[in-house]
Design a protein around this motif. Sequence first.
Motif, PDB file in Angstrom:
ATOM      1  N   LEU A  11       6.033  -6.159  -1.735  1.00 54.45           N
ATOM      2  CA  LEU A  11       5.191  -7.299  -1.368  1.00 54.45           C
ATOM      3  C   LEU A  11       3.933  -7.355  -2.249  1.00 54.45           C
ATOM      4  N   GLU A  12       3.328  -6.196  -2.434  1.00 49.86           N
ATOM      5  CA  GLU A  12       2.086  -6.152  -3.224  1.00 49.86           C
ATOM      6  C   GLU A  12       2.337  -6.466  -4.701  1.00 49.86           C
ATOM      7  N   LEU A  13       3.472  -5.996  -5.196  1.00 51.45           N
ATOM      8  CA  LEU A  13       3.839  -6.326  -6.581  1.00 51.45           C
ATOM      9  C   LEU A  13       4.088  -7.825  -6.714  1.00 51.45           C
ATOM     10  N   ASN A  14       4.740  -8.369  -5.694  1.00 48.86           N
ATOM     11  CA  ASN A  14       5.056  -9.792  -5.712  1.00 48.86           C
ATOM     12  C   ASN A  14       3.778 -10.639  -5.693  1.00 48.86           C
ATOM     13  N   ILE A  15       2.793 -10.213  -4.910  1.00 49.17           N
ATOM     14  CA  ILE A  15       1.513 -10.919  -4.854  1.00 49.17           C
ATOM     15  C   ILE A  15       0.845 -10.885  -6.231  1.00 49.17           C
ATOM     16  N   ALA A  16       0.889  -9.723  -6.863  1.00 47.94           N
ATOM     17  CA  ALA A  16       0.266  -9.586  -8.182  1.00 47.94           C
ATOM     18  C   ALA A  16       0.973 -10.466  -9.208  1.00 47.94           C
ATOM     19  N   ARG A  17       2.314 -10.576  -9.067  1.00 48.49           N
ATOM     20  CA  ARG A  17       3.089 -11.300 -10.073  1.00 48.49           C
ATOM     21  C   ARG A  17       3.036 -12.811  -9.861  1.00 48.49           C
ATOM     22  N   THR A  18       3.153 -13.266  -8.622  1.00 48.22           N
ATOM     23  CA  THR A  18       3.315 -14.695  -8.379  1.00 48.22           C
ATOM     24  C   THR A  18       2.009 -15.369  -7.965  1.00 48.22           C
ATOM     25  N   ARG A  19       1.024 -14.608  -7.583  1.00 54.93           N
ATOM     26  CA  ARG A  19      -0.240 -15.171  -7.105  1.00 54.93           C
ATOM     27  C   ARG A  19      -0.004 -16.179  -5.980  1.00 54.93           C
ATOM     28  N   TYR A  20       0.864 -15.820  -5.025  1.00 55.41           N
ATOM     29  CA  TYR A  20       1.119 -16.794  -3.961  1.00 55.41           C
ATOM     30  C   TYR A  20       0.030 -16.829  -2.908  1.00 55.41           C
ATOM     31  N   CYS A  27     -14.894 -17.690  -5.989  1.00 53.47           N
ATOM     32  CA  CYS A  27     -14.963 -17.809  -7.453  1.00 53.47           C
ATOM     33  C   CYS A  27     -13.702 -18.430  -8.059  1.00 53.47           C
ATOM     34  N   GLY A  28     -12.654 -18.628  -7.250  1.00 57.62           N
ATOM     35  CA  GLY A  28     -11.461 -19.300  -7.769  1.00 57.62           C
ATOM     36  C   GLY A  28     -10.476 -18.396  -8.500  1.00 57.62           C
ATOM     37  N   ARG A  29     -10.776 -17.088  -8.602  1.00 56.85           N
ATOM     38  CA  ARG A  29      -9.834 -16.181  -9.265  1.00 56.85           C
ATOM     39  C   ARG A  29      -8.748 -15.760  -8.279  1.00 56.85           C
ATOM     40  N   GLY A  30      -7.714 -15.100  -8.798  1.00 57.73           N
ATOM     41  CA  GLY A  30      -6.614 -14.657  -7.956  1.00 57.73           C
ATOM     42  C   GLY A  30      -6.981 -13.448  -7.107  1.00 57.73           C
ATOM     43  N   ALA A  31      -6.072 -13.116  -6.182  1.00 56.33           N
ATOM     44  CA  ALA A  31      -6.329 -11.993  -5.280  1.00 56.33           C
ATOM     45  C   ALA A  31      -5.186 -10.987  -5.364  1.00 56.33           C
ATOM     46  N   LEU A  32      -5.516  -9.724  -5.100  1.00 59.90           N
ATOM     47  CA  LEU A  32      -4.525  -8.643  -5.098  1.00 59.90           C
ATOM     48  C   LEU A  32      -4.567  -7.918  -3.767  1.00 59.90           C
ATOM     49  N   MET A  33      -3.413  -7.357  -3.362  1.00 55.70           N
ATOM     50  CA  MET A  33      -3.391  -6.570  -2.130  1.00 55.70           C
ATOM     51  C   MET A  33      -3.083  -5.114  -2.457  1.00 55.70           C
ATOM     52  N   HIS A  34      -3.760  -4.227  -1.762  1.00 60.09           N
ATOM     53  CA  HIS A  34      -3.576  -2.792  -1.968  1.00 60.09           C
ATOM     54  C   HIS A  34      -3.625  -2.102  -0.604  1.00 60.09           C
ATOM     55  N   SER A  35      -2.782  -1.087  -0.414  1.00 59.39           N
ATOM     56  CA  SER A  35      -2.753  -0.394   0.882  1.00 59.39           C
ATOM     57  C   SER A  35      -3.057   1.085   0.733  1.00 59.39           C
ATOM     58  N   SER A  36      -3.589   1.646   1.812  1.00 61.34           N
ATOM     59  CA  SER A  36      -3.880   3.083   1.886  1.00 61.34           C
ATOM     60  C   SER A  36      -3.448   3.567   3.264  1.00 61.34           C
ATOM     61  N   VAL A  37      -3.411   4.871   3.414  1.00 63.05           N
ATOM     62  CA  VAL A  37      -3.071   5.428   4.723  1.00 63.05           C
ATOM     63  C   VAL A  37      -4.021   6.575   5.039  1.00 63.05           C
ATOM     64  N   ASN A  38      -4.374   6.657   6.305  1.00 63.56           N
ATOM     65  CA  ASN A  38      -5.163   7.778   6.800  1.00 63.56           C
ATOM     66  C   ASN A  38      -4.263   8.577   7.738  1.00 63.56           C
ATOM     67  N   HIS A  39      -3.839   9.778   7.308  1.00 60.03           N
ATOM     68  CA  HIS A  39      -2.857  10.532   8.095  1.00 60.03           C
ATOM     69  C   HIS A  39      -3.452  11.175   9.330  1.00 60.03           C
ATOM     70  N   GLY A  40      -4.739  11.400   9.341  1.00 53.15           N
ATOM     71  CA  GLY A  40      -5.305  12.062  10.523  1.00 53.15           C
ATOM     72  C   GLY A  40      -6.613  11.470  10.989  1.00 53.15           C
ATOM     73  N   GLN A  76       0.248  -7.827   6.872  1.00 52.88           N
ATOM     74  CA  GLN A  76       0.300  -9.177   7.460  1.00 52.88           C
ATOM     75  C   GLN A  76      -1.069  -9.580   8.013  1.00 52.88           C
ATOM     76  N   GLY A  77      -1.762  -8.619   8.603  1.00 48.63           N
ATOM     77  CA  GLY A  77      -3.099  -8.908   9.129  1.00 48.63           C
ATOM     78  C   GLY A  77      -4.064  -9.290   8.022  1.00 48.63           C
ATOM     79  N   ALA A  78      -3.996  -8.542   6.924  1.00 48.59           N
ATOM     80  CA  ALA A  78      -4.898  -8.828   5.805  1.00 48.59           C
ATOM     81  C   ALA A  78      -4.606 -10.207   5.220  1.00 48.59           C
ATOM     82  N   ILE A  79      -3.310 -10.530   5.089  1.00 46.65           N
ATOM     83  CA  ILE A  79      -2.936 -11.852   4.552  1.00 46.65           C
ATOM     84  C   ILE A  79      -3.471 -12.955   5.465  1.00 46.65           C
ATOM     85  N   LYS A  80      -3.338 -12.744   6.772  1.00 46.07           N
ATOM     86  CA  LYS A  80      -3.815 -13.752   7.727  1.00 46.07           C
ATOM     87  C   LYS A  80      -5.337 -13.959   7.583  1.00 46.07           C
ATOM     88  N   HIS A  81      -6.077 -12.856   7.468  1.00 48.90           N
ATOM     89  CA  HIS A  81      -7.537 -12.965   7.285  1.00 48.90           C
ATOM     90  C   HIS A  81      -7.875 -13.728   6.010  1.00 48.90           C
TER      91      HIS A  81
END
Length: 191
Positions: A11-20, A27-40, A76-81
């Motif tokens: 999904l994140e690669l697709n966002i970077a590639r298609t700019r959907y 500022c009108g520039r494109g956006a990228l999504m990135h995820s992280s995890v906190n294990h504890g 999905q939450g981040a996209i909605k925001h």
Amino acid sequence: MPLESLEADALELNIARTRYLPDCPFCGRGALMHSSVNHGPTISKAPLYQSRISCMNHNCNASVLCNERTREAAQQGAIKHWVSRAAHCIEQAITVSELFYLQDSRSYVGNDVLWWAQKGHGGYTTDLRNARLFTREEAQAQHNARESDIPWPKEYIDARTRPAVDMQYINHTEALTGARPANSLLSASGA
Ligand SMILES: [Zn+2]
């Protein structure tokens, strides 16, 4: 335990590639999504996923983030925001400062500026209440097509109006004979 950065998924690669995703509302520039995890995380042993959508422009740095129990929910939450903020900001920008009147600078009526009129009010008008409003893009396109059409920001022009009377709409006889309701009010209060 610190956030551990995750490799981009499909999904994140697709966002970077298609700019959907909608472009950054600031500022009108494109956006990228990135995820992280906190294990504890401190409160619970279950991992917490965080997805962040940020503007590609490092001088802008607009971003939204969402924390959820699964990566997919966080994404999905981040996209909605991001989508709702983009829509909200664009709408605000349009209503506040992105509206324009278009002047036809080929002529004036007296000293009055001639404006493109709304549909049903003839081609041009001096009455701002009947003037048509354009978005920045529309106004620019019209100006490009005909240089004598000049966009003016709505706020600037609205602050420079004055009450005036058009001689075409006044008639002295009508004014005197049409004054009866005012007369009867006067005589009623005088009685
Ligand atoms: Zn931006």
